[in-house]
Design an enzyme around this catalytic site. Sequence first.
Site, PDB file in Angstrom:
ATOM      1  N   ARG A 270     -12.546  -7.552   1.947  1.00 38.98           N
ATOM      2  CA  ARG A 270     -11.389  -6.889   2.557  1.00 38.98           C
ATOM      3  C   ARG A 270     -11.905  -5.843   3.539  1.00 38.98           C
ATOM      4  O   ARG A 270     -12.316  -4.753   3.152  1.00 38.98           O
ATOM      5  CB  ARG A 270     -10.554  -6.232   1.449  1.00 38.98           C
ATOM      6  CG  ARG A 270      -9.196  -5.763   1.885  1.00 38.98           C
ATOM      7  CD  ARG A 270      -8.577  -4.885   0.810  1.00 38.98           C
ATOM      8  NE  ARG A 270      -9.219  -3.572   0.796  1.00 38.98           N
ATOM      9  CZ  ARG A 270      -9.418  -2.840  -0.285  1.00 38.98           C
ATOM     10  NH1 ARG A 270      -9.074  -3.281  -1.480  1.00 38.98           N
ATOM     11  NH2 ARG A 270      -9.995  -1.641  -0.194  1.00 38.98           N
ATOM     12  N   HIS A 274      -6.839  -1.264   1.155  1.00 46.36           N
ATOM     13  CA  HIS A 274      -5.979  -2.067   0.281  1.00 46.36           C
ATOM     14  C   HIS A 274      -4.593  -2.207   0.890  1.00 46.36           C
ATOM     15  O   HIS A 274      -4.031  -3.308   0.968  1.00 46.36           O
ATOM     16  CB  HIS A 274      -5.898  -1.413  -1.095  1.00 46.36           C
ATOM     17  CG  HIS A 274      -4.953  -2.091  -2.028  1.00 46.36           C
ATOM     18  ND1 HIS A 274      -5.171  -3.363  -2.529  1.00 46.36           N
ATOM     19  CD2 HIS A 274      -3.772  -1.676  -2.547  1.00 46.36           C
ATOM     20  CE1 HIS A 274      -4.164  -3.705  -3.315  1.00 46.36           C
ATOM     21  NE2 HIS A 274      -3.312  -2.708  -3.342  1.00 46.36           N
ATOM     22  N   TYR A 283     -14.083   5.216  -1.567  1.00 44.51           N
ATOM     23  CA  TYR A 283     -14.728   4.482  -2.653  1.00 44.51           C
ATOM     24  C   TYR A 283     -15.707   3.409  -2.193  1.00 44.51           C
ATOM     25  O   TYR A 283     -16.242   2.675  -3.019  1.00 44.51           O
ATOM     26  CB  TYR A 283     -13.672   3.851  -3.576  1.00 44.51           C
ATOM     27  CG  TYR A 283     -12.643   2.973  -2.876  1.00 44.51           C
ATOM     28  CD1 TYR A 283     -12.925   1.643  -2.566  1.00 44.51           C
ATOM     29  CD2 TYR A 283     -11.395   3.470  -2.553  1.00 44.51           C
ATOM     30  CE1 TYR A 283     -11.987   0.845  -1.932  1.00 44.51           C
ATOM     31  CE2 TYR A 283     -10.441   2.674  -1.930  1.00 44.51           C
ATOM     32  CZ  TYR A 283     -10.739   1.364  -1.616  1.00 44.51           C
ATOM     33  OH  TYR A 283      -9.801   0.571  -0.984  1.00 44.51           O
TER      34      TYR A 283
END
Length: 375
Positions: A270, A274, A283
């Site tokens: 990805r 998100h 993160y």
Amino acid sequence: MTIPVSASVESAPGADLPLVQLLSPEGERLQHPEFHFDGDDAAIRSLYRDLVMSRRIDNEAFALQRHGELGLWPQALGQEAAQVGSARALRKQDYAFPTYREHGVAYCLGVDPALALFRGVSLGGWVPAEHGFALISIIIGAHTLHATGYALGLSLDGVVGTGDPDRDAAVIAYFGDGASSQGDVNEAFDFAAVNHAPVVFFCQNNQYAISVPVSRQMTVPVAQRAAGFGFRGVRVDGNDVLACQAVTAAALQQARDGGGPMLIEAVTYRMGAHTTSDDASRYRDADEVEEWKAKDPIARVEAYLRSNGTIDQFFTDIAAEAEQLGEDIRAACHALPEPDLAALFDQVYTEQTDELKEQQAAYVAWRSQYEGVES
């Protein structure tokens, strides 16, 4: 107590399932003993077009959200090959159950982007009866049970294993690595295996369940779980559109022929956050993102096509078509009405409760104070 961080899934015991790849990141065609892409260069050019258009839809919707036209948008940046490849393996009688990120699948099936849903003026983004495409699922993993039930219905309707290619049908259910940890997904695996349902479970392993990396979710590849339920799992390079189409086509044909379910794990990444509400830099490292950029699904197809004689004008024309598509999406979004939040209270139950009526009235009264006031 300190919770130990598990080792990489790639180095964990049992992580030896081969990764099917038919087009390298450098754009070189590869051979596989079982799975084959039978299309010619014209077919690959068609796939390239779908990849570019899918990314343009995604980028345009992202920009619209940033301009306040959409409430939310879940990017699929970097996952185009998994979506386009698998979608191009579907036949008109097959049925797809997506989650909320399958913009490329929707495009390949002729379905408009779910702009109305993410603007808040619709409860669903697609018309399933029209395109063989279920409404998008934001309840993570639950739709895999729906897909399995629908697949079993196909068997009961006698449209599986007849030998008629225009009639035999199958189902594909899309989900991510995070959803694979949901009980619903594992229940769907079991139900599909026991009932020999004609369903293909297609997991886009994009390495993160929101902010949780794969290494903190599992110790073996997703595809290996299939064996525990009694059916086959296959790992495929999710950034390789040729491999994704070839493996999905084989899995769907097995299902149509009455051979039961299969699990495909498309290993991808990805590239974006998100959703537009997420800050992925909190993160994951920038170096990791850069490493995956080198495996870009569109760049490798372009590299192959250029090295095999596709002229510059083809790419120029595709770019112009993508720009027009972006303009069309903007116009479609701007034509949507403003969402009426008061209408939400009418959609909770078939018959509205007294409590909801009071809440609706209170909201309308509050809103009326600001009508006509410039923001």
